[in-house]
Design a protein around this motif. Sequence first.
Motif, short mmCIF file in Angstrom:
data_model
loop_
_atom_site.label_atom_id
_atom_site.label_comp_id
_atom_site.label_asym_id
_atom_site.label_seq_id
_atom_site.Cartn_x
_atom_site.Cartn_y
_atom_site.Cartn_z
N VAL A 77 -2.84 11.01 14.72
CA VAL A 77 -1.74 10.83 15.70
C VAL A 77 -0.45 11.38 15.08
N PRO A 78 0.25 12.29 15.76
CA PRO A 78 1.50 12.82 15.20
C PRO A 78 2.53 11.70 15.02
N ILE A 79 3.19 11.68 13.87
CA ILE A 79 4.17 10.63 13.58
C ILE A 79 5.58 11.23 13.62
N ALA A 80 6.44 10.64 14.41
CA ALA A 80 7.86 11.03 14.43
C ALA A 80 8.68 9.87 13.89
N ILE A 81 9.92 10.18 13.50
CA ILE A 81 10.84 9.18 12.95
C ILE A 81 12.18 9.34 13.67
N ALA A 82 12.81 8.23 14.06
CA ALA A 82 14.09 8.32 14.76
C ALA A 82 15.01 7.18 14.34
N THR A 83 16.31 7.29 14.71
CA THR A 83 17.27 6.26 14.30
C THR A 83 17.16 4.98 15.11
N ASP A 84 16.74 5.07 16.40
CA ASP A 84 16.82 3.92 17.32
C ASP A 84 18.26 3.41 17.37
N ALA A 85 19.22 4.31 17.19
CA ALA A 85 20.64 3.89 17.10
C ALA A 85 20.99 2.99 18.28
N ASN A 86 21.33 1.73 17.94
CA ASN A 86 21.72 0.75 18.97
C ASN A 86 22.47 -0.37 18.26
N PRO A 87 23.32 -1.12 18.97
CA PRO A 87 24.20 -2.09 18.29
C PRO A 87 23.51 -3.36 17.85
N GLY A 88 22.27 -3.56 18.28
CA GLY A 88 21.62 -4.84 17.98
C GLY A 88 20.62 -4.79 16.85
N SER A 89 19.70 -3.82 16.91
CA SER A 89 18.62 -3.82 15.91
C SER A 89 18.68 -2.65 14.95
N SER A 90 19.53 -1.63 15.25
CA SER A 90 19.61 -0.48 14.35
C SER A 90 20.95 0.21 14.48
N PRO A 91 22.02 -0.46 14.04
CA PRO A 91 23.36 0.17 14.14
C PRO A 91 23.54 1.21 13.03
N LEU A 92 22.60 2.12 12.95
CA LEU A 92 22.49 3.06 11.84
C LEU A 92 22.37 4.48 12.40
N VAL A 93 23.49 5.15 12.56
CA VAL A 93 23.50 6.47 13.20
C VAL A 93 23.37 7.53 12.10
N GLN A 94 22.18 7.57 11.49
CA GLN A 94 22.01 8.39 10.29
C GLN A 94 20.53 8.79 10.19
N LEU A 95 20.17 10.00 10.64
CA LEU A 95 18.76 10.40 10.65
C LEU A 95 18.19 10.67 9.25
N PRO A 96 18.89 11.33 8.34
CA PRO A 96 18.33 11.46 6.98
C PRO A 96 18.08 10.10 6.31
N LEU A 97 18.86 9.09 6.66
CA LEU A 97 18.60 7.75 6.10
C LEU A 97 17.23 7.26 6.58
N MET A 98 16.87 7.61 7.84
CA MET A 98 15.58 7.19 8.38
C MET A 98 14.43 7.88 7.63
N MET A 99 14.68 9.11 7.17
CA MET A 99 13.66 9.79 6.35
C MET A 99 13.48 9.04 5.03
N HIS A 100 14.59 8.62 4.44
CA HIS A 100 14.56 7.85 3.19
C HIS A 100 13.82 6.52 3.40
N LEU A 101 14.16 5.81 4.49
CA LEU A 101 13.52 4.51 4.75
C LEU A 101 12.04 4.68 5.10
N ALA A 102 11.71 5.75 5.83
CA ALA A 102 10.31 5.99 6.21
C ALA A 102 9.45 6.17 4.96
N CYS A 103 10.03 6.83 3.95
CA CYS A 103 9.28 7.03 2.70
C CYS A 103 9.31 5.75 1.86
N SER A 104 10.49 5.15 1.73
CA SER A 104 10.63 3.98 0.83
C SER A 104 9.92 2.75 1.39
N LEU A 105 10.07 2.52 2.71
CA LEU A 105 9.52 1.27 3.28
C LEU A 105 8.11 1.47 3.87
N PHE A 106 7.91 2.64 4.57
CA PHE A 106 6.62 2.86 5.24
C PHE A 106 5.67 3.69 4.39
#
Length: 401
Positions: A306-335
């Motif tokens: 299954v192709p895997i994509a990664i996104a910010t889910d930028a939103n004020p409640g669960s992901s107030p993180l408007v930073q896509l390279p950070l998601m690459m870092h978290l995808a590797c570090s956490l997932f």
Amino acid sequence: MKSFVIHSVHAACMTANDLGLQANAAVAIENGQIAWVGSTTSLPDRFRSWEQYDGEGKLLTPSLTDCHTHLVWAGSRAGEFRQRLHGASYADIAAQGGGILSTVKATRAATENELFAASLPRAQALLSQGVGHIEIKSGYGLSLVDELKQLRVARRIGAQLPLKVTTTLLAAHALPPEFKDDADGYIEHIIADILPAAVDQGLAEAVDVFCENIGFTRAQTERVFQAAQAHGLPVKLHAEQLSDQDGSALVAHYQGLSADHLEYLSESGIRAMAAAGTVAVLLPGAFYFLRETKLPPIDLLRQHGVPIAIATDANPGSSPLVQLPLMMHLACSLFRLTPEEAWLGVTRHAAAALGDQGQGTIAVGQRADLALWNLSAPEEICYEFGINPLHSLWIAGNQVS
Ligand SMILES: O=C(O)CC[C@@H]1NC(=O)NC1=O
Ligand SMILES: [Fe+3]
């Protein structure tokens, strides 16, 4: 539109399952599209008279795609964040009118211009990180007038900035106060009024639902999907974020573009997604910010292709993180995704999650959306965080930074 060549680069072309790295590569761009890709030393004569841009051995990739954002919102939930750190529970906060509905209240109260002014800087931030394509959902209006207002603001962002915006109707994000205890009634309002208006005004390119025990049921989700299909719109789904509602199998049944979150995804859901070509969009920002502990089934997604994509889910409640390279870092570090998976997750597979097949690659005939990085190896962007590695960005062949 000018014709030019970017040469002497390490080009990550993003082929089907790997980065498709080409050393000392050259890319010829004509009329905003990629006209030729190959070795700098074998550049065809007809390109040698074009303007030459020396990439000085830097890494060249497709520009990034953020395939899941709630970027248009007013107000802030920072106060709730402080309350929770002082011990308040989600229930306490919701009882005081906090949570999604507090953002709904602020978004409804904002004029279209105020909402645009509040949201534009978030898109500008993503552009500065090398993002050339953003998906923006509604879902904080929850009424005909305010859902359309959100989608118009999303369209204005795409008109104002040199990036591509794809809009998604997520009216089925939460239950508005007017339909308290009447979720079925609200679903019928979406189907009868909000969706048709968004289609008539050309404001939505896909339809999404929050299918969850604290969101909408599988049956309500399917009602919305049937209506979306009747209007010729593709579907995607916030699925298996907090529990297994078997939503992934449902969105796959409707040939959906993507299933998103997926911490509680089952192997039967994965099989259905693999058969339908539905992309798995992982949202490590929400996982991290909500301090989730259940990891998405990464190995099973890999096993079933299954192709895997990664996104910010930028939103004020669960992901107030408007930073896509950070998601690459978290995808590797956490997932524990590999850097190659992280890069494919924000380029080729992210574009596929928006129905933009083939985009997010460096290939002849694709739009010349390209990013040049101050990186000597692709894994550096996943490893370190804090300094923006973007050197130059071209969108449709126009240099924008
Ligand atoms: O809290 C918010 O404002 C949005 C939360 C966000 N929406 C959704 O469907 N899942 C989420 O994590
Ligand atoms: Fe989301």
